[in-house]
Design an enzyme around this catalytic site. Structure first.
Site, PDB file in Angstrom:
ATOM      1  N   CYS A 382       0.833  -1.206   0.000  1.00 16.76           N
ATOM      2  CA  CYS A 382       0.000   0.000   0.000  1.00 16.76           C
ATOM      3  C   CYS A 382       0.868   1.256   0.000  1.00 16.76           C
ATOM      4  CB  CYS A 382      -1.020  -0.057   1.128  1.00 16.76           C
ATOM      5  SG  CYS A 382      -2.472   0.917   0.741  1.00 16.76           S
ATOM      6  N   HIS A 508      -3.700  -5.096   0.366  1.00 19.04           N
ATOM      7  CA  HIS A 508      -3.127  -5.643   1.600  1.00 19.04           C
ATOM      8  C   HIS A 508      -3.146  -7.175   1.575  1.00 19.04           C
ATOM      9  CE1 HIS A 508      -2.755  -1.909   3.959  1.00 19.04           C
ATOM     10  NE2 HIS A 508      -3.705  -1.497   3.139  1.00 19.04           N
ATOM     11  N   GLU A 510      -1.491  -9.218   3.283  1.00 21.27           N
ATOM     12  CA  GLU A 510      -1.347  -9.810   4.617  1.00 21.27           C
ATOM     13  C   GLU A 510      -2.704 -10.191   5.221  1.00 21.27           C
ATOM     14  OE1 GLU A 510      -1.005  -6.654   3.827  1.00 21.27           O
ATOM     15  OE2 GLU A 510      -1.554  -5.264   5.435  1.00 21.27           O
TER      16      GLU A 510
HETATM   17  N1  GLN Z   1      -2.084   6.639   2.793  1.00 13.33           N
HETATM   18  C1  GLN Z   1      -2.146   5.876   1.578  1.00 13.33           C
HETATM   19  C2  GLN Z   1      -3.504   5.999   0.914  1.00 13.33           C
HETATM   20  O1  GLN Z   1      -4.493   6.300   1.549  1.00 13.33           O
HETATM   21  C3  GLN Z   1      -1.801   4.422   1.822  1.00 13.33           C
HETATM   22  C4  GLN Z   1      -2.758   3.716   2.714  1.00 13.33           C
HETATM   23  C5  GLN Z   1      -2.244   2.410   3.265  1.00 13.33           C
HETATM   24  O2  GLN Z   1      -1.035   2.168   3.318  1.00 13.33           O
HETATM   25  N2  GLN Z   1      -3.149   1.561   3.737  1.00 13.33           N
HETATM   26  O3  GLN Z   1      -3.596   5.776  -0.273  1.00 13.33           O
END
Ligand code: GLN
Length: 546
Positions: A382, A508, A510
């Site tokens: 992310c 994600h 994970e």
């Molecule tokens: N802050 C970033 C976004 O909102 C990444 C979010 C995250 O790592 N879950 O796109």
């Protein structure tokens, strides 16, 4: 009809109710029963999505896009079945429903009260999954500790359910602590007696007492607890500290937790537990034949719960590779261009963690650069993927001020930009791009080699995205966009051409790793780290870690 098990906690918080609930569910599942677990949290936030990770650890996201408590991650990792919005309910959500109904005029002029209106809504939600017909057993974990003011309506709801249901359809398991007093060389049962008494004063009588302890509880102590807590001695279960959470189901099996619960529920037909895959996993986990050291670059590293699912995914991926994965936490705020070499020297792989806001991002970008230049296996999740995109723009494409508009709205190269759908969003709770989305993988890519399939589904939690305006620049310079959302073309995976393992994912992974299904990207990453480590060893570069 489903039967209900409630898990309450006494004496202190952090005793591991989630693990006990998940272990019990695992054993019942292994005996052939269909189980689900839900968590009821007494705080007023509508969900944990708005909570700082320092407050509450990681926010776990389900396929249907619910932002939930991290215990749901344990439920999925243990049971290998997905949870949903219905599996996590907070006081905030209960009140929101009741207040909305009141505004709609649904209460027909009645005074709306904690009892019965709030407790009725709690009960309705506690029975929801059971009424779906999908499960034989619904386990409900009550967050908080018995005696807390805010958990009273939940305990009252359990009392009413216990009263309403036939006796054989409801069990209450109370998890408590038996402290050991070093000076007296004694295990103390009094706090447990008090917490059971408190629960009884609130009208709920536990059927089984699970005792967390650092020392074995002998028959005499069990008898004492049984006598003063008004249960049979076989209903007092010892829960000794385990070397890994994944051993807890086996310890509970030895102690007979599942059998005593099934006896109380009048479940007579059950199989011997089928735990083959579970035992295989534990065997491999405990007998590694190799070791790698992975740097976890994040800004919440002081609190391990902030990266719970990532750490567990490494446990699963390590076991399948029969490789011990040692995680070295590196605080992203402490990494600078001057110290990055010494900070990251000796690692076999680098994971740049998810996150929000600008604190620590420059350190993450330095770490990506180090991994790219040193051909160190890299995995960005992310925000970690977004940092890889920014690093490439700055140091390969030459866009010196490239950034994400999350951190710098004035950048002349917004290579990470706010998603179109997010531009009009002002409210914070539940408004990110959340939950499962499909992703099409390019053939011949590293991602394709990892997943061995073309279409995948992964869970998301973000507002910003790769800016497709720059896609050709990246492809021409050697960074591929190897995974895209088939409907809207959002880039979900990036990877480098001339690198043994460099992958960034917008989602994600994970959140989908379980004991029985370790996540392929984690598995591939650990394998790449193993390869990196063996090359390092054979070339004599086995420097000590910082
Ligand atoms: N802050 C970033 C976004 O909102 C990444 C979010 C995250 O790592 N879950 O796109």
């Amino acid at each position: 009809m489903a039967k209900y098990i409630f898990v309450t906690g006494g004496v202190t918080s952090s005793l591991g109710k989630g693990i006990i609930a998940a272990s019990l569910a695992k054993l019942l599942q292994a005996r052939g029963l269909k189980c689900t677990i839900q968590k009821f949290d007494p705080y007023i936030n509508v969900d944990p999505g708005t909570l700082n990770p320092y407050e509450h650890g990681e926010c776990y996201v389900t396929d249907d896009g619910a932002e939930t408590d991290l215990d749901l991650g344990h439920y999925e990792r243990f049971l290998n079945i997905p949870t949903s919005q219905a599996n996590n309910v907070t006081t905030g959500r209960i009140y929101q429903t009741v207040i909305n109904k009141e505004r709609e005029g649904d209460y027909l002029g009645k005074t709306v009260q904690v009892v019965p209106h709030i407790t009725d809504e709690i009960k309705r939600r506690m029975m929801l999954l059971g009424n779906s017909g999908e499960f034989d057993i619904v386990i409900t974990e009550l967050g908080g500790t018995v005696g807390d003011i805010e958990s009273l309506p939940f305990v009252e709801a359990v009392r009413q359910i216990q009263w309403e249901l036939p006796e054989e359809d409801c069990v209450v398991v109370h998890l408590t602590l038996i402290p050991y007093l070093k000076a007296a060389k004694e295990l103390k049962t009094k706090p447990t007696q008090h917490s059971v008494r408190m629960l009884s004063q609130e009208g709920v009588h536990p059927n089984v007492i699970v005792c967390r302890t650092e020392h074995p509880i002998n028959a005499e102590i069990k008898r004492k607890i049984a006598l003063f807590c008004n249960v049979k001695p076989e209903a007092v279960i010892e829960a000794m500290d385990a070397s890994t959470i994944y051993e807890v189901p086996l310890k509970m099996l030895e102690e007979g937790l599942d059998v005593i619960v099934m006896k109380k529920l009048h479940i007579e037909k059950f199989n011997t537990p089928e735990l083959g895959k579970w035992n295989d996993f534990l065997n491999k986990y405990k007998n590694p034949t190799s070791k790698v050291t992975i740097g976890l670059i994040g800004k919440y590293v002081e609190l391990q719960d902030a990266y719970k699912s990532i750490l567990e995914a490494f446990v699963h991926a390590g076991a399948i590779n029969q490789c011990k994965v040692q995680i070295v936490n590196v605080h992203s705020e402490h990494i600078t261009a001057d110290n990055v070499d010494s900070q990251l020297k000796g690692l076999d792989g680098l994971l740049v963690a998810p996150g929000f806001g600008s604190r620590g991002v420059e350190g993450k970008i330095e770490a990506v650069k180090y991994a790219r230049e040193n051909k160190l296996p890299f995995f960005g999740i992310c925000l970690g993927m977004q940092m890889a995109v920014i690093e490439f723009a700055r140091n390969v494409l030459g866009y010196k001020d490239a950034h994400s508009t999350e951190m710098d709205v004035n950048t002349t190269h917004p290579v990470i930009d706010l998603m179109e759908a997010q531009k009009t969003v002002t409210s914070k709770g539940g408004t990110m791009r959340l939950g499962a989305y499909p992703c099409e993988i390019a053939e011949g890519s590293l991602a394709h080699c990892i997943y061995q399939t073309q279409t995948i589904s992964e869970r998301h939690r973000h507002r910003w995205e790769f800016n497709n305006k720059y896609i050709d620049d990246y492809i021409n310079a050697g960074m591929q966009t190897s995974g895209k959302n088939p409907q809207n073309g959002l880039v979900e995976i990036v990877e480098l051409n001339n690198h043994p393992f460099f992958i960034g994912v917008q989602y994600h992974p994970e959140l989908k790793s379980t004991v029985e299904n370790p996540h392929p990207v984690f598995v591939g990453f650990v394998r790449a780290a193993k390869d990196f480590s063996s090359v390092k060893i054979s070339s004599g570069l086995t420097e000590a870690l910082v």
